[in-house]
Design an enzyme around this catalytic site. Structure first.
Site, PDB file in Angstrom:
ATOM      1  N   GLU A   1       0.818  -1.219   0.000  1.00  0.00           N
ATOM      2  CA  GLU A   1       0.000   0.000   0.000  1.00  0.00           C
ATOM      3  C   GLU A   1       0.854   1.272   0.000  1.00  0.00           C
ATOM      4  O   GLU A   1       0.667   2.176   0.819  1.00  0.00           O
ATOM      5  CB  GLU A   1      -0.966  -0.021   1.191  1.00  0.00           C
ATOM      6  CG  GLU A   1      -1.989  -1.142   1.083  1.00  0.00           C
ATOM      7  CD  GLU A   1      -3.040  -1.122   2.185  1.00  0.00           C
ATOM      8  OE1 GLU A   1      -2.894  -0.338   3.141  1.00  0.00           O
ATOM      9  OE2 GLU A   1      -3.997  -1.893   2.082  1.00  0.00           O
TER      10      GLU A   1
ATOM     11  N   GLU B   1      -5.502  -8.307  -0.629  1.00  0.00           N
ATOM     12  CA  GLU B   1      -6.232  -7.959   0.601  1.00  0.00           C
ATOM     13  C   GLU B   1      -7.685  -7.720   0.213  1.00  0.00           C
ATOM     14  O   GLU B   1      -7.967  -6.815  -0.588  1.00  0.00           O
ATOM     15  CB  GLU B   1      -5.661  -6.711   1.297  1.00  0.00           C
ATOM     16  CG  GLU B   1      -4.340  -6.931   2.010  1.00  0.00           C
ATOM     17  CD  GLU B   1      -3.935  -5.756   2.888  1.00  0.00           C
ATOM     18  OE1 GLU B   1      -4.842  -5.096   3.464  1.00  0.00           O
ATOM     19  OE2 GLU B   1      -2.730  -5.487   2.982  1.00  0.00           O
TER      20      GLU B   1
END
Length: 499
Positions: A173, A292
């Site tokens: 991320e 995710e």
């Protein structure tokens, strides 16, 4: 009563069922590791301290790959801290989750745990605060057979055989300002390209995942993928997607339609990747690692002030307790990943134990299945062969967030001698009567029909009532003359196995 007609035919195959879609995720966060998978004092603990009751549940869940050790955690992680004699491993602060990390579980221990669960390791490297050389060192320690400084160190540490990790994530991320060491797309694309090129120089057959957007709602979504891939397209194999969903402001109808957003996310990222590939005149195709995804009560977490001034070992964090509605959404999100398996080659349900997880534990006590455990485990068990994209005729309903959405959704898989159909009814109050034409699959008998539903869509499994919600046999399912008929309760997820 709402109705739906679904046609299935082997000629509508999307792609093979990719077993890596049934992956999961373990991060050094909360009780995911300590008192989750590792609790030496537990009655079920193995000689190495692993909770064998959890191992059995992970095997039942059917998880195929596990992404490790983060997540946000990896962006402050020194991998060297987690190998070697445990008594000399340093305690460090984890800034991401404001807790203390003892490093008592590291790469070697986790890899041994994965063997107990028959899962593949997907390893993340810290490109946020470290860079190329530590990534190469970790690769050498993990994968080189022997005869070098770090491979011989692994052997001296008690692991003679290499871990042979094939999938590697280049950070986590990196577009998110919450991420330690986050970067602009141009900066990340450059460091990801250099790291990937160096790792491929060591082993050209590695499968590398570059960070895509942390969500389709990020302000840089689309531009991020394009910029990053323009730097590293020829060096990587996957681009990641991350997405979490929850019911907001009592809008259950929109929540049940969350797969609409996931499908948009996948299609947009695939189109962006293809745009870069065409621009570069490349014959290579970048696939997606949706590493995710889950239901997560992010709003409640942000409002709770969960991060405080205390530094604690393995605090209780993000221990969401899931409802029937949450399980229906998880099941339908997994259906969406299967439908897009021509581009989604891997995925990770985040996470595995205690932390927004299908499996919960109590220190010194039991381990149990959350509601979300069931659609994942059943789909992993039944899906095989080819994914079949259905033709669906059904009515729609109006949502505040996603517009007009089909009331009934479905996907199927078909193998040589068996098939499976997965269905969801999004109607809030009414059952749906469904007819599925399975003549194109060659099926002639129902071998199993299970439905997850409840008169209370917010019913949960808890420590006090661990079996409040379980799937039950769908006795309405009938198969005659190639037509499968069944009734789907409101807010329900169903799986039908055929022979």
């Amino acid at each position: 009563m709402p109705s739906a007609y679904i046609a299935l035919d082997k000629k509508d195959a999307v792609a093979p069922v990719r077993r890596r879609i049934f992956g999961s995720f373990v991060e050094h966060l909360g009780r995911g590791v300590y008192t989750g998978i590792y609790e030496p004092s537990h009655p079920s603990a193995s000689d190495e301290g692993f909770r064998m009751d959890v191992v059995e549940l992970v095997r039942e869940l059917g998880s195929t790959t596990v992404r490790y050790p983060g997540g946000n955690f990896v962006s402050g992680f020194r991998w060297e801290d987690s190998v070697g004699p445990r008594e000399t491993r340093p305690v460090r602060r984890d800034l991401s989750w404001h807790s203390l990390e003892s490093n008592q579980i590291g790469l070697d221990e986790f890899a041994r745990w994965l063997k107990l669960t028959d899962s593949e390791l997907m390893l993340a490297v810290n490109v946020a605060t470290r860079g190329i050389l530590p990534a190469l060192d970790l690769l050498e320690y993990a994968n080189h057979p022997s005869g070098t400084a770090l491979s011989d160190l692994r052997i001296a540490n008690g692991t003679p055989d290499p871990h042979n990790v094939r999938m590697w994530c280049l950070g986590n991320e990196m577009d998110g300002p919450w991420q330690t060491g986050f970067m602009a797309a141009d900066d990340y694309g450059k460091i990801a390209a250099r790291t990937a090129a160096a790792m491929k120089a060591a082993d050209k057959d590695l499968e590398l995942v570059v960070c895509g957007s942390s969500g389709s709602g990020m302000p840089t979504f689309g531009d991020w993928e394009r910029t990053v891939l323009e730097h590293c397209y020829e060096h990587v194999d996957y681009v990641s997607c991350h997405a979490y969903y929850q019911e907001l402001d009592g809008d259950l109808a929109s929540f049940l339609a969350s797969p609409i957003d996931m499908a948009f996310f996948i299609d947009a990222v695939a189109a962006t990747a293809d745009h870069v590939g065409y621009k570069k005149r490349s014959s290579k195709k970048i696939n997606i690692s949706f590493d995710e995804w889950n239901v997560w009560y992010v709003k409640e977490h942000e409002e709770s002030g969960a991060v405080n001034d205390e530094w604690r070992h393995a605090p209780r964090q993000l221990e969401d307790v899931y409802t029937v509605a949450d399980a229906v959404v998880v099941g339908s999100l997994l259906m969406t990943l299967l439908k897009r398996s021509d581009r989604v080659a891997a995925a990770s349900l985040a996470q595995l134990v205690n932390v927004i997880a299908p499996i919960m534990t109590e220190p010194g006590g039991p381990a149990w299945r959350q509601t979300t455990f069931y659609p994942f485990s059943i789909t992993s068990r039944l899906a095989s062969g080819e994914v079949i994209r259905p033709v669906i005729e059904t009515s729609t309903y109006t949502t505040a967030r996603h517009g007009e959405v089909p009331l009934v959704d479905a996907v199927a898989t078909s193998d040589d001698d068996r098939a499976a159909v997965f269905l969801v009814n999004r109607h809030l109050t009414e059952a749906a009567q469904v007819t599925v034409d399975v003549r194109g699959l060659g099926s002639s008998v129902i071998t199993e029909a299970l439905t997850l539903a409840d008169s209370d869509v917010y019913a949960k499994n808890t420590l006090a009532d661990q079996h409040r919600v379980t799937p039950s046999a769908n006795t309405t399912a009938k198969l005659a003359d190639g037509l499968l008929t069944l009734e789907l309760p409101p807010v329900s997820w169903t799986a039908v196995a055929l022979g």
